[in-house]
Enzyme design. Sequence first.
Site: not given
Length: 208
Positions: A145, A152
């Site tokens: 994550y 991102e």
Amino acid sequence: MSKILKIQYLKLYNVISCFLWMSVLLRTGLIWGITKDTAVVFHETNTLVRWVQTLAIAEVFHSIFGLVSSSPLTTIIQVASRLYLVWGVCYPFSYVIEGSPIYLSMIIAWSITEIIRYAFYAFNLNGDIPAFLTWLRYNTFLILYPIGAGSEFLLVLKSRIAAQYVWSLNKLLWPILMSIYPPGLYIMYTHMLAQRRKISKRAAARRT
């Protein structure tokens, strides 16, 4: 929709999604292994990733209409952030993203996460989840994550820099997105931590 039909539909959806993300990971790995060129990897995987991720819009409707127990809020946050990345960043700013190893790290993190997630859901619907899959589901996100979310954010930042020189909807959306993105990531991560604690407690209770 009858319970049996709902379960069969969700099984099919999760199996298909799992195999689609496997194809993304395999394609990414093969192309990178052969070329060692992130630009080639981008051009050969970008369209596939974009449409495989777009399929996840179905999950928003699954949560809204009660086909699954997932919170509509967390589902919308997760799907919307991914769609923004593939359609609002990688698609219009491919000339900035294509040579970046950050794209590669994001796709690998996404792919592994989704393969595990969809496989877990499919086995769960079957009523028999392998122990190793439960472990992967509630432990690998601790590493994957942050890698995925960090990648991102860096790609969004690269697109923001590029958007300064051309008209882009990103210019208008940037302040809104940057006010939503960090808390959204926090909500998703803490949600998974809560799920992990819940599973750990269940496992401990079974051992006693």
